[in-house]
Design an enzyme around this catalytic site. Structure first.
Site, PDB file in Angstrom:
ATOM      1  N   HIS A  13      -3.728  -3.550  -2.704  1.00 47.26           N
ATOM      2  CA  HIS A  13      -5.022  -3.213  -2.124  1.00 47.26           C
ATOM      3  C   HIS A  13      -5.922  -2.778  -3.278  1.00 47.26           C
ATOM      4  CE1 HIS A  13      -2.648  -2.358   1.771  1.00 47.26           C
ATOM      5  NE2 HIS A  13      -3.187  -3.568   1.831  1.00 47.26           N
ATOM      6  N   GLU A  44       4.092   4.944  -1.743  1.00 48.24           N
ATOM      7  CA  GLU A  44       2.749   5.522  -1.678  1.00 48.24           C
ATOM      8  C   GLU A  44       2.712   6.635  -2.724  1.00 48.24           C
ATOM      9  OE1 GLU A  44       0.286   4.578   0.345  1.00 48.24           O
ATOM     10  OE2 GLU A  44       1.358   3.150   1.613  1.00 48.24           O
TER      11      GLU A  44
END
Length: 603
Positions: free
Chosen positions: A200, A424
């Protein structure tokens, strides 16, 4: 002849500003050039091939159609670049031109080509008295990232190389830096590992961490760090810092520290790459209730190709086909937790539902390897980033966190041998530069610890009684409905937790061989388990034969060619694929008779 400003829309981004008429094709005006087949071809080539063609081909074309002009003299492009940079021409059909036709021996164009392609050294020269392991903790633009990776590979050329797995929609190379004792080659029984960052575009921490990691691995290897030397000597490591460079550029315009969660996340085509892979998880759930069905190497359904598939997604899928990856992690941002497959709930209407794979124990072991080595993720305080996952040990099944389809981790597991988790790495997607050193310090040990997990479980070679390797033999573990297959040299790797297992090897036309294997809890290296298969008079397992022969869909664009082998592998540069089908537009340009772009198309 006089120098004039460049007015050709497809050539305005070259490193120089003035050109000369007539050009090297004796075209005497802008109008004549713009109506020529040569100009039309270089204008549409990138979109025709959906990013598969090296952008340098257009720049090289511009140097012919809009030659650089200095003091009313045309400067010819360099024959050295024309003849040696063969990956420029892979999308056509090399060798597709006579270098001596236009190109001179000057080095000027080589420099201009680098500048236009974003390959210049965008960083200032560093002082010579800096320590050997020196990392600039900063945000890197695309050109700065490419420069840093290439400088690092040059510094450690005996153990490192760079290559591109493909190109983004806007034509940026998806650069990988590789570390190995034999860069560019798969070595027998040496496992393949990869990290992917910046899937992303606005989640930039993973990108920076991998740039820092590349510099760290190079420098520490040269300094004799035993841990790093052991890792590189026994592993082939691939680092892809930015899978979505187009999205990153958009996010970077907003600047570091902004609180946006959308701008730059998607690609230039407005696609979320982590929702763009084939949904094989639904098929796995369907197969789970079928006796004897395997939940591995599931083919890509033909219907998938009816939708919009990003060139970045295609590049990753081709990459996975070309290298027998064993272990991987994708680095994201927005939380502080490690997730593992499945990411798609076994009941589609359930947004949060524990949905384990047959390798639940393996994935938990892998996820904990990263989480436990991260000082913040392993911290027991709940009043921090990632505090919601403290009671789970900083890890969670992806679908139990939130369910989505088309994810890269599920595709890795269900289509290939590769196990992938998602990390993450922080709650800030685009942190300020002053925070980057702390983030690197927190993640460095975890990044190394996770890479070392590629050596857990077992490995070996499957061969026949004459010692010939058997490709695509299946390695099965009793009680786990997921097989791995052998690579081209007959070698395999099977990640497993400590314990005792019944392992079997089988291949069409051979009898199955079974072995009982015990993996001690303290064993840090993969145990060697080889298999010698003997011919079978009759092949009883029709299901296995069918699943092995039809492992790929009959209509599969990924089988047309392997861009990684062309762009990245030294052994593939020496020749072309004689039987490769030409692009669909080839016949049009090759049928233009007198107006045929001879200097571009192979005659």
């Amino acid at each position: 002849a006089k120098c004039v400003d460049i007015a050709l829309s497809s050539c305005t981004d070259v490193a120089y500003t003035q050109m000369v008429y007539p050009n090297f094709l004796d075209q005497k005006s802008r109008e004549v050039i713009e109506y020529s087949s040569e100009y039309l071809l270089i204008s549409v080539l990138h979109n025709l091939l959906q990013g598969e063609c090296n952008p340098d081909l257009r720049l090289l074309g511009c140097s012919v159609l809009a030659p650089q002009c200095e003091k009313d003299q045309a400067i010819k492009p360099c024959r050295h670049v024309c003849c040696s940079k063969q990956d420029i021409w892979m999308c056509l059909d090399k060798p597709c031109f006579d270098c001596s036709f236009i190109f001179c021996n000057s080095s000027t164009y080589k420099d201009n080509l680098k500048k236009s392609a974003g390959e210049v050294d965008a960083e200032e020269d560093l002082p010579s008295d800096l320590p050997a392991t020196f990392i600039q903790f900063k945000h890197h633009s695309y050109s700065q990232m490419v420069s840093t990776l290439k400088k690092t590979a040059y510094k450690c050329s005996h153990i490192a190389t760079t290559y591109s797995i493909g190109r983004s929609f806007e034509g940026k190379d998806l650069f990988v830096i590789e570390f190995s004792t034999k860069p560019g080659h798969h070595e027998l029984l040496k496992p393949e590992f990869k990290y992917i960052g910046n899937m992303h575009g606005n989640e930039v921490v993973g990108k920076e961490l991998l740039i820092y990691l590349a510099q760290y691995l190079c420098s520490e290897y040269l300094l004799g760090n035993p841990r790093i030397q052991t890792l590189i000597n026994n592993t082939r490591i691939h680092l892809l810092p930015s899978l979505n460079p187009d999205g990153y550029e958009l996010a970077a315009e907003e600047g570091a520290g902004y609180n946006g969660w959308v701008i730059g996340r998607q690609t230039a085509q407005n696609l979320d790459l982590n929702r763009n892979f084939p949904d094989l998880t639904s098929e796995a759930y369907r197969r789970a209730g079928i006796r004897g069905a395997r939940l591995d190497h599931i083919p890509i359904p033909q219907s998938y190709w009816w939708g919009k598939v990003a060139p970045e997604t295609k590049a990753v899928m081709k990459w996975l086909r070309s290298i027998p990856f064993v272990l991987s992690a994708s680095l994201h941002g927005g939380e502080l937790v490690v997730t593992y497959p499945y990411d798609y709930s076994r009941h589609p209407m359930e947004e949060k539902m524990f949905s384990p794979t047959p390798d639940e124990k393996v994935f938990k072991m892998l996820a904990k390897a990263y989480a436990d080595a991260h000082p913040v993720i392993s911290d027991r305080s709940e009043l921090r980033c990632g505090g919601n996952f403290v009671k789970r040990g900083g890890i969670i099944n992806g679908a139990e966190w939130y369910s989505f389809t088309g994810g890269m981790a599920d595709f890795n597991y269900l289509h290939t041998n590769c196990f992938e988790v998602t990390v993450e790495v922080g709650c800030e997607k685009f942190p300020l530069e002053e925070e980057l050193f702390t983030i690197w310090h927190e993640n460095k040990g975890a990044l190394l610890n996770y890479m070392e997990m590629v050596h857990r479980g077992i490995k070996g070679i499957v061969s026949d009684k004459f010692g010939n390797p058997i490709k695509n033999a299946r390695i099965s573990v009793r009680g786990i409905q997921h097989d791995v297959t052998t690579a081209a040299d007959g070698d395999y790797w099977r990640l497993l937790p400590p314990g005792t297992f019944i392992i079997s090897a089988q291949a069409p036309g051979y009898s199955r061989v079974m072995k009982r294997v015990t993996i001690p809890a303290r064993m840090k290296q993969a145990g060697r388990v080889d298999f010698v298969l003997r011919p079978a008079e009759a092949w009883p397992n029709k299901l296995l034969r069918r699943s092995m022969e039809d492992s790929h869909d009959p209509y599969d664009p990924l089988e047309l060619f392997d861009p990684h082998a062309r762009h990245g592998q030294p052994e593939a540069r020496g020749g072309s694929s004689p039987g490769r089908e030409k692009p669909w537009w080839w016949s049009y340009f090759s049928s233009l008779d007198l107006h045929k772009p001879l200097w571009l198309l192979k005659q």
